[in-house]
Scaffold this motif. Structure first.
Motif, PDB file in Angstrom:
ATOM      1  N   GLY A  73       2.584  87.782  50.247  1.00  0.00           N
ATOM      2  CA  GLY A  73       3.725  87.325  48.700  1.00  0.00           C
ATOM      3  C   GLY A  73       5.279  86.774  49.273  1.00  0.00           C
ATOM      4  O   GLY A  73       5.338  86.646  50.429  1.00  0.00           O
ATOM      5  N   GLY A  74       5.111  86.438  47.900  1.00  0.00           N
ATOM      6  CA  GLY A  74       6.225  85.536  47.354  1.00  0.00           C
ATOM      7  C   GLY A  74       7.884  86.068  47.642  1.00  0.00           C
ATOM      8  O   GLY A  74       8.562  85.482  47.583  1.00  0.00           O
ATOM      9  N   ARG A  75       7.627  87.757  47.612  1.00  0.00           N
ATOM     10  CA  ARG A  75       9.081  87.891  48.414  1.00  0.00           C
ATOM     11  C   ARG A  75       9.031  89.108  49.657  1.00  0.00           C
ATOM     12  O   ARG A  75       7.815  89.503  49.660  1.00  0.00           O
ATOM     13  CB  ARG A  75       9.308  89.311  46.584  1.00  0.00           C
ATOM     14  N   PRO A  76      10.649  89.274  50.152  1.00  0.00           N
ATOM     15  CA  PRO A  76      10.687  90.156  50.865  1.00  0.00           C
ATOM     16  C   PRO A  76      10.249  91.489  50.481  1.00  0.00           C
ATOM     17  O   PRO A  76       9.956  92.040  49.908  1.00  0.00           O
ATOM     18  CB  PRO A  76      12.141  90.000  51.418  1.00  0.00           C
ATOM     19  N   GLY A  77       9.138  91.575  51.991  1.00  0.00           N
ATOM     20  CA  GLY A  77       8.800  93.265  52.233  1.00  0.00           C
ATOM     21  C   GLY A  77       7.754  93.773  53.160  1.00  0.00           C
ATOM     22  O   GLY A  77       7.005  92.965  53.561  1.00  0.00           O
ATOM     23  N   ASP A 139       4.448  87.478  42.485  1.00  0.00           N
ATOM     24  CA  ASP A 139       4.658  88.689  42.486  1.00  0.00           C
ATOM     25  C   ASP A 139       5.055  90.140  43.743  1.00  0.00           C
ATOM     26  O   ASP A 139       5.566  90.780  43.554  1.00  0.00           O
ATOM     27  CB  ASP A 139       4.576  88.981  41.182  1.00  0.00           C
ATOM     28  N   LEU A 140       4.016  89.897  44.832  1.00  0.00           N
ATOM     29  CA  LEU A 140       4.485  90.337  45.987  1.00  0.00           C
ATOM     30  C   LEU A 140       5.574  91.025  46.375  1.00  0.00           C
ATOM     31  O   LEU A 140       5.945  89.727  46.423  1.00  0.00           O
ATOM     32  CB  LEU A 140       2.667  90.336  46.819  1.00  0.00           C
ATOM     33  N   GLY A 397       5.163  96.609  44.699  1.00  0.00           N
ATOM     34  CA  GLY A 397       5.807  96.252  44.723  1.00  0.00           C
ATOM     35  C   GLY A 397       5.314  95.500  43.707  1.00  0.00           C
ATOM     36  O   GLY A 397       6.454  94.895  42.814  1.00  0.00           O
ATOM     37  N   ALA A 398       4.050  95.953  42.861  1.00  0.00           N
ATOM     38  CA  ALA A 398       3.865  95.492  41.607  1.00  0.00           C
ATOM     39  C   ALA A 398       3.010  95.712  40.804  1.00  0.00           C
ATOM     40  O   ALA A 398       2.376  95.369  39.878  1.00  0.00           O
ATOM     41  CB  ALA A 398       2.975  93.963  41.984  1.00  0.00           C
ATOM     42  N   SER A 399       2.810  97.119  41.011  1.00  0.00           N
ATOM     43  CA  SER A 399       2.238  97.665  39.869  1.00  0.00           C
ATOM     44  C   SER A 399       2.914  98.195  38.144  1.00  0.00           C
ATOM     45  O   SER A 399       4.434  98.060  38.073  1.00  0.00           O
ATOM     46  CB  SER A 399       2.311  99.600  40.982  1.00  0.00           C
TER      47      SER A 399
END
Length: 399
Positions: A73-77, A139-140, A397-399
């Motif tokens: 994903g493009g975001r941390p997590g 967006d993930l 975190g993309a729902s």
């Protein structure tokens, strides 16, 4: 995307998912029998045509044990995993099948053939979910790995082990395993402790005037001691872990012909464990029975116990991830599901030993799992597909 939109998207992909599963089913990949290269090559071609990042996994000996797809994903997590095996159980008596085990045909709404239920159809679903997520990776939060294991039905779980040992892979926060069955999300399972027990005795002629208690007779007495051993009753149907421990002597081997009283007999013992009766308790019980045998019928060499495997039981709370996400997703697309703790052990037990929570079953209705005429019902495929897709989106975190 709304729940209705996810179901519609899954319905659009049903033909593609089914076609990929059919191609996989038509290539035999029986555990310990067939070459896994061809079935993984089909997946590699499919993934490569969609520019999905993937690589093969090998065990410590260099044997091919799986395929790993990674969508960052493009975001941390945190990272999450969809896991499905593409090796299968054996065919058994092929003459007993009403269709070829490698059929891949659709008949009366069922996809036919070994692996249709466990788990080539889920593997095809997970590949399609990965492709959809790749298109919106920016967006993930975190990432998704799809593990396609080809060392599952051996019980070695080599693909999962290689993935966890891979220094390039991000350690996952949780795993959803695509075992079949539509009414429950499996959130736990009994563990196991397995051992090989070697019973000794002086050898002698079966016709001797001297009384000889041979190894087979001593082993038979040990089997009786094990069968009579008291296991804790457990809270069956009550609060806590819902299943009881279970002890089974699964094999006995010793002796040859008729005229010799053998000096050795081997037993296989399988004990299914619970949080209240773990592997240490299981080993203690078996060693106590062996000590009782040796005390009652002493011989120069004591009975030997060799532990073969020990996996812990596991149980996720319904509000613990990834169980919560999958339960909620299944209900959101209109399915009535309940959490369940399974009797058999599975990859979830291996993961529990690594501190990784896992669900170990939610999928399509099926018939003939590991048996004759294995087949999976296709009408519910869009709902199952959409449920997994929704669960992954929620976890990322993309729902």
């Amino acid at each position: 995307m709304t729940d209705d939109g996810l179901v519609a998207r899954a319905a659009e992909q049903t033909a593609s998912v089914t076609a990929l599963a059919q191609e996989l089913i038509r290539l035999p990949s029986r555990a310990g029998v067939d070459d896994y290269g061809p079935v993984l090559a089909v997946l590699e071609r499919w993934l490569g045509a969609r520019d999905l990042p993937h690589r093969r996994l090998h065990d410590e000996r260099g044997d091919l044990v799986g395929l790993l797809v990674e969508i960052e994903g493009g975001r941390p997590g945190r990272w999450w995993v969809l896991d499905a095996c593409v090796d299968t159980a054996s065919f058994g008596d092929e003459d007993a099948w009403s269709f070829a085990p490698t059929s891949g045909e659709i008949r009366d709404g069922f996809l036919l053939g070994r692996g249709s239920a466990d788990s080539k159809l889920p593997a095809a679903v997970f590949c399609h979910i990965a492709a959809d997520l790749q298109a919106r990776a920016a967006d993930l939060h975190g990432g998704l790995a799809v593990l396609l294991d080809v060392d599952e039905h051996t019980g070695g779980f080599g693909g999962a082990r290689a993935y966890l040992a891979d220094p390039r892979a991000v350690r996952p926060a949780g795993v959803m395993i695509g075992y079949p069955g539509m009414e429950e999300v499996v959130v736990g399972g009994r563990g196991l402790w397995r051992a090989r027990i070697t019973v000794h005795a002086p050898s002698g002629h079966s016709g001797s005037s001297r009384t000889v208690v041979g190894a087979v007779s001593r082993a038979a007495r040990l089997v009786q001691l094990l069968d009579d051993a008291e296991l804790p009753p457990g809270p069956l149907g009550g609060v806590g872990f819902p299943l009881r421990p279970k002890l089974t002597v699964t094999a006995i081997e010793g002796g040859q012909g008729f005229s010799v009283s053998p000096d050795r007999c081997d037993l296989n013992v399988d004990i299914r464990t619970t949080p209240a009766f773990d592997g240490t308790d299981a080993e203690s019980l078996v060693r106590k029975a062996c000590a009782e045998l040796d005390a009652a019928f002493p011989v120069p060499e004591p009975t030997q116990v060799t532990t073969i495997a020990c996996w812990p039981p596991f149980q996720l709370r319904p509000d613990e991830e990834p169980a919560a996400a999958l339960l909620q997703a299944a209900r959101a697309v209109g399915l009535q599901v309940r959490p369940k703790v399974a009797g058999p052990s599975n990859i979830g037990n291996l993961l529990a030993g690594e501190g990784i929570p896992a669900t170990a079953g939610f999928g399509l209705p099926y018939i003939g799992l590991h048996g004759t005429d294995e087949r999976a019902h296709l009408a519910e495929l869009p709902l199952v597909h959409a449920a997994y897709h929704r669960a992954v989106l929620a976890l990322l975190g993309a729902s």
